[in-house]
Design a protein around this motif. Structure first.
Motif, PDB file in Angstrom:
ATOM      1  N   LEU A   2       0.836  -1.200   0.000  1.00 54.90           N
ATOM      2  CA  LEU A   2       0.000   0.000   0.000  1.00 54.90           C
ATOM      3  C   LEU A   2       0.869   1.246   0.000  1.00 54.90           C
ATOM      4  O   LEU A   2       0.593   2.215  -0.716  1.00 54.90           O
ATOM      5  N   ASP A   3       1.932   1.226   0.758  1.00 59.27           N
ATOM      6  CA  ASP A   3       2.876   2.346   0.791  1.00 59.27           C
ATOM      7  C   ASP A   3       3.490   2.587  -0.585  1.00 59.27           C
ATOM      8  O   ASP A   3       3.615   3.732  -1.040  1.00 59.27           O
ATOM      9  N   ASN A   4       3.849   1.517  -1.276  1.00 66.03           N
ATOM     10  CA  ASN A   4       4.417   1.644  -2.618  1.00 66.03           C
ATOM     11  C   ASN A   4       3.413   2.225  -3.606  1.00 66.03           C
ATOM     12  O   ASN A   4       3.770   3.048  -4.472  1.00 66.03           O
ATOM     13  N   ILE A   5       2.165   1.831  -3.474  1.00 65.39           N
ATOM     14  CA  ILE A   5       1.133   2.365  -4.362  1.00 65.39           C
ATOM     15  C   ILE A   5       0.910   3.848  -4.096  1.00 65.39           C
ATOM     16  O   ILE A   5       0.681   4.633  -5.028  1.00 65.39           O
ATOM     17  N   LEU A   6       0.993   4.247  -2.840  1.00 66.16           N
ATOM     18  CA  LEU A   6       0.864   5.670  -2.529  1.00 66.16           C
ATOM     19  C   LEU A   6       1.984   6.483  -3.168  1.00 66.16           C
ATOM     20  O   LEU A   6       1.779   7.638  -3.561  1.00 66.16           O
ATOM     21  N   ASP A   7       3.181   5.876  -3.304  1.00 69.04           N
ATOM     22  CA  ASP A   7       4.273   6.536  -4.039  1.00 69.04           C
ATOM     23  C   ASP A   7       3.833   6.862  -5.463  1.00 69.04           C
ATOM     24  O   ASP A   7       4.057   7.969  -5.973  1.00 69.04           O
ATOM     25  N   ILE A   8       3.246   5.871  -6.119  1.00 68.50           N
ATOM     26  CA  ILE A   8       2.807   6.030  -7.514  1.00 68.50           C
ATOM     27  C   ILE A   8       1.735   7.116  -7.612  1.00 68.50           C
ATOM     28  O   ILE A   8       1.806   8.025  -8.450  1.00 68.50           O
ATOM     29  N   ILE A   9       0.728   7.023  -6.748  1.00 68.01           N
ATOM     30  CA  ILE A   9      -0.396   7.958  -6.798  1.00 68.01           C
ATOM     31  C   ILE A   9       0.055   9.378  -6.483  1.00 68.01           C
ATOM     32  O   ILE A   9      -0.369  10.344  -7.124  1.00 68.01           O
ATOM     33  N   GLU A  10       0.908   9.508  -5.502  1.00 64.24           N
ATOM     34  CA  GLU A  10       1.375  10.819  -5.065  1.00 64.24           C
ATOM     35  C   GLU A  10       2.077  11.571  -6.195  1.00 64.24           C
ATOM     36  O   GLU A  10       1.996  12.794  -6.288  1.00 64.24           O
ATOM     37  N   ASN A  11       2.746  10.825  -7.060  1.00 60.72           N
ATOM     38  CA  ASN A  11       3.537  11.432  -8.134  1.00 60.72           C
ATOM     39  C   ASN A  11       2.810  11.476  -9.474  1.00 60.72           C
ATOM     40  O   ASN A  11       3.408  11.822 -10.482  1.00 60.72           O
ATOM     41  N   ASP A  12       1.530  11.133  -9.471  1.00 56.37           N
ATOM     42  CA  ASP A  12       0.739  11.126 -10.702  1.00 56.37           C
ATOM     43  C   ASP A  12      -0.244  12.293 -10.668  1.00 56.37           C
ATOM     44  O   ASP A  12      -1.271  12.250  -9.990  1.00 56.37           O
ATOM     45  N   ASP A  13       0.053  13.339 -11.411  1.00 50.56           N
ATOM     46  CA  ASP A  13      -0.792  14.536 -11.418  1.00 50.56           C
ATOM     47  C   ASP A  13      -2.115  14.320 -12.140  1.00 50.56           C
ATOM     48  O   ASP A  13      -2.998  15.181 -12.077  1.00 50.56           O
ATOM     49  N   GLU A  14      -2.257  13.193 -12.816  1.00 49.63           N
ATOM     50  CA  GLU A  14      -3.522  12.898 -13.499  1.00 49.63           C
ATOM     51  C   GLU A  14      -4.560  12.313 -12.547  1.00 49.63           C
ATOM     52  O   GLU A  14      -5.740  12.227 -12.881  1.00 49.63           O
ATOM     53  N   ILE A  15      -4.124  11.884 -11.369  1.00 53.23           N
ATOM     54  CA  ILE A  15      -5.035  11.302 -10.384  1.00 53.23           C
ATOM     55  C   ILE A  15      -5.471  12.388  -9.413  1.00 53.23           C
ATOM     56  O   ILE A  15      -4.656  13.036  -8.774  1.00 53.23           O
ATOM     57  N   TYR A  16      -6.789  12.590  -9.297  1.00 51.98           N
ATOM     58  CA  TYR A  16      -7.343  13.612  -8.409  1.00 51.98           C
ATOM     59  C   TYR A  16      -7.983  13.015  -7.161  1.00 51.98           C
ATOM     60  O   TYR A  16      -8.105  13.696  -6.146  1.00 51.98           O
ATOM     61  N   ALA A  17      -8.439  11.761  -7.257  1.00 50.67           N
ATOM     62  CA  ALA A  17      -9.144  11.138  -6.136  1.00 50.67           C
ATOM     63  C   ALA A  17      -8.878   9.638  -6.139  1.00 50.67           C
ATOM     64  O   ALA A  17      -8.511   9.055  -7.168  1.00 50.67           O
ATOM     65  N   ILE A  18      -9.036   9.020  -4.966  1.00 54.41           N
ATOM     66  CA  ILE A  18      -8.759   7.594  -4.784  1.00 54.41           C
ATOM     67  C   ILE A  18      -9.979   6.920  -4.182  1.00 54.41           C
ATOM     68  O   ILE A  18     -10.585   7.438  -3.231  1.00 54.41           O
ATOM     69  N   VAL A  19     -10.342   5.768  -4.728  1.00 50.21           N
ATOM     70  CA  VAL A  19     -11.328   4.887  -4.104  1.00 50.21           C
ATOM     71  C   VAL A  19     -10.568   3.698  -3.530  1.00 50.21           C
ATOM     72  O   VAL A  19      -9.869   2.994  -4.249  1.00 50.21           O
ATOM     73  N   LEU A  20     -10.682   3.506  -2.229  1.00 54.10           N
ATOM     74  CA  LEU A  20     -10.003   2.410  -1.534  1.00 54.10           C
ATOM     75  C   LEU A  20     -11.039   1.407  -1.068  1.00 54.10           C
ATOM     76  O   LEU A  20     -11.995   1.772  -0.374  1.00 54.10           O
ATOM     77  N   THR A  21     -10.856   0.131  -1.431  1.00 53.66           N
ATOM     78  CA  THR A  21     -11.835  -0.894  -1.079  1.00 53.66           C
ATOM     79  C   THR A  21     -11.140  -2.212  -0.791  1.00 53.66           C
ATOM     80  O   THR A  21      -9.905  -2.301  -0.813  1.00 53.66           O
ATOM     81  N   GLY A  22     -11.936  -3.228  -0.485  1.00 52.34           N
ATOM     82  CA  GLY A  22     -11.413  -4.562  -0.228  1.00 52.34           C
ATOM     83  C   GLY A  22     -12.025  -5.555  -1.197  1.00 52.34           C
ATOM     84  O   GLY A  22     -13.173  -5.402  -1.624  1.00 52.34           O
ATOM     85  N   ALA A  23     -11.267  -6.579  -1.559  1.00 51.56           N
ATOM     86  CA  ALA A  23     -11.736  -7.572  -2.521  1.00 51.56           C
ATOM     87  C   ALA A  23     -12.852  -8.422  -1.916  1.00 51.56           C
ATOM     88  O   ALA A  23     -12.827  -8.753  -0.734  1.00 51.56           O
ATOM     89  N   GLY A  24     -13.825  -8.770  -2.755  1.00 50.72           N
ATOM     90  CA  GLY A  24     -14.921  -9.616  -2.315  1.00 50.72           C
ATOM     91  C   GLY A  24     -16.020  -8.827  -1.627  1.00 50.72           C
ATOM     92  O   GLY A  24     -15.925  -7.614  -1.435  1.00 50.72           O
ATOM     93  N   ASP A  25     -17.088  -9.536  -1.241  1.00 54.74           N
ATOM     94  CA  ASP A  25     -18.243  -8.897  -0.631  1.00 54.74           C
ATOM     95  C   ASP A  25     -18.228  -8.968   0.894  1.00 54.74           C
ATOM     96  O   ASP A  25     -19.035  -8.320   1.555  1.00 54.74           O
ATOM     97  N   LYS A  26     -17.319  -9.751   1.480  1.00 52.74           N
ATOM     98  CA  LYS A  26     -17.382  -9.996   2.920  1.00 52.74           C
ATOM     99  C   LYS A  26     -16.669  -8.958   3.764  1.00 52.74           C
ATOM    100  O   LYS A  26     -17.070  -8.704   4.904  1.00 52.74           O
TER     101      LYS A  26
END
Length: 260
Positions: A36-60
């Motif tokens: 998750l920390d590594n992904i935040l690196d990517i998102i933080e440096n991507d000016d094309e991304i304005y918002a994040i949806v964070l979720t969990g896999a599956g319905d449970k």
């Protein structure tokens, strides 16, 4: 970068991040936290991304908690390090210059509840359940639960929930202010994406500065907070977005914001 436990994709101006350990109800172990920390690196440096949806896999589950299998044999020093790791990453998520929306399908317990509280906005399915059940395992909340829960629902309610380890359903979570919105499970991700896209259509600099003002203001006295608000308000007038937004309003035309 190889990702085993977290999925990342872009859809226009939004990023969708999914904790992907459904067999473990998306429980957070050290490896998942670091991904998750590594992904935040990517998102933080991507000016094309304005918002994040964070979720969990599956319905449970959104995240059913920190991984007890990993935690049960930790020493006091190792437990402290695990807490510091989670808190560092959650704090980074909380302060990232993008709006973060938690889309919560099911269980958000312990570390999962704490992860949702580090997000800006929480949308829950009707089946979602929340709680800080750590005291039943002989530990305290360790990823910010003792700090963010009182700030969201009040000190008395937070103490009750933490001391009793009680699990609350989505409706009660909404009533006490832990959740912004409840939607049917089948509509959850679409609702979160719709809100993320609505946010992404606003002035990005203004959103970024508003988030900073709210986060900082919640940690200080009202007079200091109002001075900081005046600072960020003034800063808006140095952006192209302010010029575009107000000019478009006066000229009665659609606005076109840039990320500046």
């Amino acid at each position: 970068m190889e990702l085993k436990n977290v999925l990342f994709e872009k859809e226009g101006k939004i990023a969708i991040v999914t904790i992907n350990r459904p067999k473990a109800l998306n429980a957070l172990n050290s490896e998942t936290l670091k991904e998750l920390d590594n992904i935040l690196d990517i998102i933080e440096n991507d000016d094309e991304i304005y918002a994040i949806v964070l979720t969990g896999a599956g319905d449970k589950a959104f995240v059913a908690g920190a991984d007890i299998t990993e935690m049960k044999d930790l020493s006091a020093l190792e437990g402290r390090r695990f807490s510091i790791l989670g808190n560092k990453i959650f704090r980074r998520l909380e302060n990232i210059e993008k709006v973060v929306i938690a889309a919560i399908p099911g269980f958000a317990l312990g570390g999962g509840c704490e992860l949702s509280m580090a997000c800006d906005i929480r949308i829950a399915s009707e089946k979602a359940k929340f709680g800080q059940p750590e005291v039943g395992l002989g530990i305290t909340p360790g990823f910010g639960g003792t700090q963010r829960l009182p700030r969201l629902v009040g000190e008395g309610r937070a103490k009750e929930l933490i001391f009793t380890a009680r699990i609350v359903k989505a409706e009660e979570a909404y009533n006490i202010g832990l959740v912004n919105k409840i939607v049917p499970l089948e509509n959850l991700i679409d609702e979160a994406k719709a809100m993320a896209n609505l946010i992404a259509s606003q002035g990005p600099a203004a959103i970024r500065l508003s988030k900073a003002a709210i986060n900082r203001g919640m940690q200080c006295d009202i007079d200091t907070a109002l001075m900081y608000e005046a600072e960020v308000f003034g800063e808006c007038f140095s952006t192209e977005d302010q010029k575009e937004g107000m000019t478009a309003f006066v000229e009665k035309r659609d606005k076109t914001f840039k990320n500046n």
